[in-house]
Scaffold this active site. Structure first.
Site, PDB file in Angstrom:
ATOM      1  N   GLY A 184       0.873  -1.177   0.000  1.00 37.39           N
ATOM      2  CA  GLY A 184       0.000   0.000   0.000  1.00 37.39           C
ATOM      3  C   GLY A 184       0.906   1.223   0.000  1.00 37.39           C
ATOM      4  O   GLY A 184       1.717   1.407   0.924  1.00 37.39           O
ATOM      5  N   ALA A 185       0.802   2.011  -1.054  1.00 39.26           N
ATOM      6  CA  ALA A 185       1.680   3.193  -1.182  1.00 39.26           C
ATOM      7  C   ALA A 185       0.845   4.463  -1.140  1.00 39.26           C
ATOM      8  O   ALA A 185       1.095   5.417  -1.867  1.00 39.26           O
ATOM      9  CB  ALA A 185       2.491   3.103  -2.477  1.00 39.26           C
TER      10      ALA A 185
ATOM     11  N   ILE B 294      -0.489   6.568   4.284  1.00 38.84           N
ATOM     12  CA  ILE B 294       0.315   5.970   5.367  1.00 38.84           C
ATOM     13  C   ILE B 294       1.553   5.295   4.773  1.00 38.84           C
ATOM     14  O   ILE B 294       2.659   5.449   5.289  1.00 38.84           O
ATOM     15  CB  ILE B 294      -0.505   4.964   6.208  1.00 38.84           C
ATOM     16  CG1 ILE B 294      -1.723   5.655   6.836  1.00 38.84           C
ATOM     17  CG2 ILE B 294       0.358   4.353   7.314  1.00 38.84           C
ATOM     18  CD1 ILE B 294      -2.598   4.747   7.702  1.00 38.84           C
TER      19      ILE B 294
ATOM     20  N   ASP C   6       2.229  -1.356  -4.576  1.00 41.14           N
ATOM     21  CA  ASP C   6       0.829  -0.939  -4.707  1.00 41.14           C
ATOM     22  C   ASP C   6       0.283  -1.566  -5.991  1.00 41.14           C
ATOM     23  O   ASP C   6       1.047  -1.938  -6.885  1.00 41.14           O
ATOM     24  CB  ASP C   6       0.701   0.590  -4.768  1.00 41.14           C
ATOM     25  CG  ASP C   6      -0.676   1.080  -4.298  1.00 41.14           C
ATOM     26  OD1 ASP C   6      -0.773   1.630  -3.185  1.00 41.14           O
ATOM     27  OD2 ASP C   6      -1.663   0.902  -5.057  1.00 41.14           O
TER      28      ASP C   6
ATOM     29  N   ARG D  96     -11.249   5.344   5.200  1.00 39.92           N
ATOM     30  CA  ARG D  96     -12.596   5.855   5.495  1.00 39.92           C
ATOM     31  C   ARG D  96     -12.838   7.214   4.872  1.00 39.92           C
ATOM     32  O   ARG D  96     -11.990   8.082   4.890  1.00 39.92           O
ATOM     33  CB  ARG D  96     -12.754   5.999   7.007  1.00 39.92           C
ATOM     34  CG  ARG D  96     -13.448   4.843   7.628  1.00 39.92           C
ATOM     35  CD  ARG D  96     -13.966   5.180   8.990  1.00 39.92           C
ATOM     36  NE  ARG D  96     -12.950   5.646   9.909  1.00 39.92           N
ATOM     37  CZ  ARG D  96     -13.241   6.175  11.094  1.00 39.92           C
ATOM     38  NH1 ARG D  96     -14.499   6.309  11.469  1.00 39.92           N
ATOM     39  NH2 ARG D  96     -12.282   6.573  11.902  1.00 39.92           N
TER      40      ARG D  96
ATOM     41  N   ARG E 107     -15.765   2.350  10.032  1.00 41.49           N
ATOM     42  CA  ARG E 107     -14.665   1.431   9.722  1.00 41.49           C
ATOM     43  C   ARG E 107     -15.225   0.116   9.173  1.00 41.49           C
ATOM     44  O   ARG E 107     -14.623  -0.524   8.330  1.00 41.49           O
ATOM     45  CB  ARG E 107     -13.850   1.131  10.986  1.00 41.49           C
ATOM     46  CG  ARG E 107     -12.988   2.277  11.426  1.00 41.49           C
ATOM     47  CD  ARG E 107     -12.004   1.847  12.499  1.00 41.49           C
ATOM     48  NE  ARG E 107     -11.222   3.001  12.913  1.00 41.49           N
ATOM     49  CZ  ARG E 107     -11.594   3.849  13.862  1.00 41.49           C
ATOM     50  NH1 ARG E 107     -12.706   3.668  14.508  1.00 41.49           N
ATOM     51  NH2 ARG E 107     -10.827   4.871  14.161  1.00 41.49           N
TER      52      ARG E 107
ATOM     53  N   THR F 214      -4.433  -1.783   8.056  1.00 45.34           N
ATOM     54  CA  THR F 214      -5.700  -1.613   7.341  1.00 45.34           C
ATOM     55  C   THR F 214      -6.917  -1.817   8.248  1.00 45.34           C
ATOM     56  O   THR F 214      -6.957  -2.743   9.046  1.00 45.34           O
ATOM     57  CB  THR F 214      -5.763  -2.616   6.155  1.00 45.34           C
ATOM     58  OG1 THR F 214      -4.628  -2.395   5.317  1.00 45.34           O
ATOM     59  CG2 THR F 214      -7.038  -2.460   5.350  1.00 45.34           C
TER      60      THR F 214
ATOM     61  N   ARG G  84      -2.642   9.145  20.983  1.00 47.62           N
ATOM     62  CA  ARG G  84      -3.684  10.191  21.008  1.00 47.62           C
ATOM     63  C   ARG G  84      -4.045  10.526  22.448  1.00 47.62           C
ATOM     64  O   ARG G  84      -4.151  11.691  22.829  1.00 47.62           O
ATOM     65  CB  ARG G  84      -4.924   9.696  20.240  1.00 47.62           C
ATOM     66  CG  ARG G  84      -4.686   9.688  18.740  1.00 47.62           C
ATOM     67  CD  ARG G  84      -5.883   9.165  17.951  1.00 47.62           C
ATOM     68  NE  ARG G  84      -5.654   9.367  16.525  1.00 47.62           N
ATOM     69  CZ  ARG G  84      -6.172   8.632  15.567  1.00 47.62           C
ATOM     70  NH1 ARG G  84      -6.978   7.624  15.864  1.00 47.62           N
ATOM     71  NH2 ARG G  84      -5.913   8.895  14.303  1.00 47.62           N
TER      72      ARG G  84
ATOM     73  N   HIS H 147      -9.825  -1.211  18.073  1.00 47.65           N
ATOM     74  CA  HIS H 147      -9.395   0.112  17.638  1.00 47.65           C
ATOM     75  C   HIS H 147     -10.552   1.108  17.693  1.00 47.65           C
ATOM     76  O   HIS H 147     -11.659   0.811  17.288  1.00 47.65           O
ATOM     77  CB  HIS H 147      -8.876  -0.006  16.207  1.00 47.65           C
ATOM     78  CG  HIS H 147      -8.395   1.289  15.639  1.00 47.65           C
ATOM     79  ND1 HIS H 147      -7.731   2.223  16.384  1.00 47.65           N
ATOM     80  CD2 HIS H 147      -8.456   1.787  14.384  1.00 47.65           C
ATOM     81  CE1 HIS H 147      -7.424   3.245  15.601  1.00 47.65           C
ATOM     82  NE2 HIS H 147      -7.856   3.005  14.391  1.00 47.65           N
TER      83      HIS H 147
HETATM   84  O1  TXD Z   1      -4.866   2.717  13.607  1.00 47.40           O
HETATM   85  C1  TXD Z   1      -5.062   2.243  12.527  1.00 47.40           C
HETATM   86  N1  TXD Z   1      -4.949   0.937  12.340  1.00 47.40           N
HETATM   87  C2  TXD Z   1      -5.439   3.106  11.386  1.00 47.40           C
HETATM   88  C3  TXD Z   1      -5.898   2.473  10.177  1.00 47.40           C
HETATM   89  C4  TXD Z   1      -5.338   4.512  11.428  1.00 47.40           C
HETATM   90  C5  TXD Z   1      -5.580   5.261  10.310  1.00 47.40           C
HETATM   91  C6  TXD Z   1      -5.978   4.692   9.032  1.00 47.40           C
HETATM   92  N2  TXD Z   1      -6.172   3.289   9.073  1.00 47.40           N
HETATM   93  C7  TXD Z   1      -6.443   2.530   7.846  1.00 47.40           C
HETATM   94  O2  TXD Z   1      -5.219   2.366   7.126  1.00 47.40           O
HETATM   95  C8  TXD Z   1      -7.346   3.154   6.827  1.00 47.40           C
HETATM   96  O3  TXD Z   1      -8.699   3.025   7.189  1.00 47.40           O
HETATM   97  C9  TXD Z   1      -7.006   2.337   5.605  1.00 47.40           C
HETATM   98  O4  TXD Z   1      -7.682   1.088   5.640  1.00 47.40           O
HETATM   99  C10 TXD Z   1      -5.503   2.080   5.759  1.00 47.40           C
HETATM  100  C11 TXD Z   1      -4.613   2.896   4.831  1.00 47.40           C
HETATM  101  O5  TXD Z   1      -4.836   4.273   5.017  1.00 47.40           O
HETATM  102  P1  TXD Z   1      -4.212   5.354   3.989  1.00 47.40           P
HETATM  103  O6  TXD Z   1      -4.571   6.677   4.506  1.00 47.40           O
HETATM  104  O7  TXD Z   1      -2.789   5.041   3.700  1.00 47.40           O
HETATM  105  O8  TXD Z   1      -5.085   5.029   2.702  1.00 47.40           O
HETATM  106  P2  TXD Z   1      -4.787   5.379   1.172  1.00 47.40           P
HETATM  107  O9  TXD Z   1      -3.998   6.637   1.058  1.00 47.40           O
HETATM  108  O10 TXD Z   1      -6.078   5.263   0.458  1.00 47.40           O
HETATM  109  O11 TXD Z   1      -3.829   4.190   0.692  1.00 47.40           O
HETATM  110  C12 TXD Z   1      -4.253   2.887   0.494  1.00 47.40           C
HETATM  111  C13 TXD Z   1      -3.447   2.336  -0.655  1.00 47.40           C
HETATM  112  C14 TXD Z   1      -3.755   3.015  -2.002  1.00 47.40           C
HETATM  113  O12 TXD Z   1      -2.551   3.505  -2.568  1.00 47.40           O
HETATM  114  C15 TXD Z   1      -4.346   1.878  -2.843  1.00 47.40           C
HETATM  115  O13 TXD Z   1      -3.994   1.966  -4.227  1.00 47.40           O
HETATM  116  C16 TXD Z   1      -3.692   0.667  -2.202  1.00 47.40           C
HETATM  117  O14 TXD Z   1      -3.744   0.942  -0.810  1.00 47.40           O
HETATM  118  N3  TXD Z   1      -4.342  -0.593  -2.484  1.00 47.40           N
HETATM  119  C17 TXD Z   1      -3.656  -1.740  -2.615  1.00 47.40           C
HETATM  120  N4  TXD Z   1      -2.342  -1.993  -2.502  1.00 47.40           N
HETATM  121  C18 TXD Z   1      -1.951  -3.262  -2.687  1.00 47.40           C
HETATM  122  N5  TXD Z   1      -2.796  -4.281  -2.971  1.00 47.40           N
HETATM  123  C19 TXD Z   1      -4.132  -4.052  -3.077  1.00 47.40           C
HETATM  124  N6  TXD Z   1      -4.969  -5.067  -3.354  1.00 47.40           N
HETATM  125  C20 TXD Z   1      -4.610  -2.731  -2.888  1.00 47.40           C
HETATM  126  N7  TXD Z   1      -5.834  -2.166  -2.954  1.00 47.40           N
HETATM  127  C21 TXD Z   1      -5.668  -0.851  -2.697  1.00 47.40           C
END
Ligand code: TXD
Length: 319
Positions: free
Chosen positions: A10-11, A14, A34, A83, A89, A120, A152, A176
């Site tokens: 995941g790029a 985060i 990604d 989200r 969530r 995630t 937090r 969480h």
């Molecule tokens: O405390 C905690 N655990 C959290 C969790 C705190 C904050 C956010 N939290 C969760 O982290 C949030 O609800 C998301 O489920 C994840 C990732 O958050 P982020 O802000 O990094 O989300 P983005 O910017 O949408 O990035 C997700 C990336 C995006 O680049 C997609 O193209 C990629 O995931 N993606 C994938 N990568 C690899 N393989 C697959 N199948 C895939 N699908 C989407």
């Protein structure tokens, strides 16, 4: 000695921040994976160009090929959908479960010896599903939420008490966010428990209750402000703290979502409890005696996680 390898699945927001922190701290070489073509490659190149300015030699590579994560020592998973305002969530469950299946299979085939940190959401269900799909041992698959939730809480408490965040420790249990259980009796300023600080007139029960409520909805507060995504700086730095504990065998005591086998009266479920993270992954689960109130709140949390797992099993009967 060869450098460690950190694979980030995941790029997004985060993932990119994790890559920057891992490289800047020289925890190892970084592979950013990604499914979107160009994004991990672009972010890796951009971040590599920080190296000469910041003085780090970590190599960064962006990829869409799981073969590139081979040999990773640590894998941090943020793949999925974040989200949006108004979305819970749990709405994410169906979409992100499919993502966990693909990621789990990718890890199983390419880096089965890694220590895996899942971020995630919905966290407690996704880390469980990722463990199931990857088949890795339970002590090598953990979820990040407690470090963030307690960060937090510590931030708000330090602000309330007008003391350094360094001197504030917080003890949180459970799932969480909404169902997290801050244990105020074990949360301290330099070893002085919060109930004693209230007696000393540093705060009031009402103000602490309001801080607890704000901590529980801490993620939602940021989603509401950002509007186009969720928190990413503090989640990333929290994930890095866990990765560092493993890579440097620090034996840190951190609240993580771990698989319980009887501790706290719970089995076969991932839920947040304090544990020792070192070179062996989850080396020990810290089991304390809970107050009646904490016990009841913990049970609410456990029931919420159980409900999510039932929903996961209904969506994917192979689980
Ligand atoms: O405390 C905690 N655990 C959290 C969790 C705190 C904050 C956010 N939290 C969760 O982290 C949030 O609800 C998301 O489920 C994840 C990732 O958050 P982020 O802000 O990094 O989300 P983005 O910017 O949408 O990035 C997700 C990336 C995006 O680049 C997609 O193209 C990629 O995931 N993606 C994938 N990568 C690899 N393989 C697959 N199948 C895939 N699908 C989407």
């Amino acid at each position: 000695m060869a450098r460690s390898k950190i694979a980030l699945i995941g790029a997004g927001n985060i993932g990119g921040t994790l890559a920057h922190l891992a490289a800047a701290k020289e925890l190892g070489d970084v592979v950013l994976f990604d499914v979107v073509e160009g994004v991990p490659q672009g972010k890796a190149l951009d971040l590599a160009q920080c190296g000469p300015v910041e003085g780090f030699d970590s190599a960064l590579k962006g990829t869409n090929d799981y073969a590139d994560i081979a040999g990773a020592n640590v894998i941090i998973v943020t793949a999925g959908v974040a989200r949006k305002p108004g979305m819970s969530r749990d709405d994410l469950l169906g979409i992100n479960l499919k993502v966990m299946k693909a990621v789990g299979e990718g890890i199983k085939a390419n880096a089965p010896d890694a220590f895996v940190i899942c971020i995630t959401n919905p966290l407690d269900a996704m880390v469980w599903a990722l463990r199931e799909f990857s088949g890795l041992p339970h002590n090598k698959v953990v979820g990040m939420a407690g470090v963030l939730d307690s960060a937090r809480f510590r931030h708000f408490l330090a602000d309330e008490f007008k003391v350094s965040v360094k001197d504030v420790t917080a003890f949180v249990l459970g799932g969480h966010g909404d169902t997290m259980v801050p244990v105020v009796e074990y949360s301290t300023v330099a070893g002085i428990p919060i109930p004693d600080l209230i007696k000393m007139g540093w705060s009031t029960k009402e103000r602490i209750d309001a801080i607890v409520a704000r901590t529980r909805s801490g993620g939602g507060e940021i989603v509401g402000l950002l509007k186009t995504g969720s928190a990413f700086y503090a989640p990333a730095t929290s994930g890095i703290e866990m990765a560092e504990a493993y890579l440097k065998d620090k034996k840190r005591v951190l609240p993580c979502a771990v698989n319980l086998s009887g501790e706290y009266g719970v089995s076969d479920l991932y839920v947040g409890v304090p544990c020792v993270i070192g070179a062996g992954g989850v080396e020990k689960i810290v089991e304390i005696e809970l107050t009646a109130e904490a016990k009841a709140n913990f049970q609410v949390s456990v029931d919420a996680v159980k409900e999510l797992l039932t929903a996961c099993k209904a969506i994917d009967p192979t689980l």
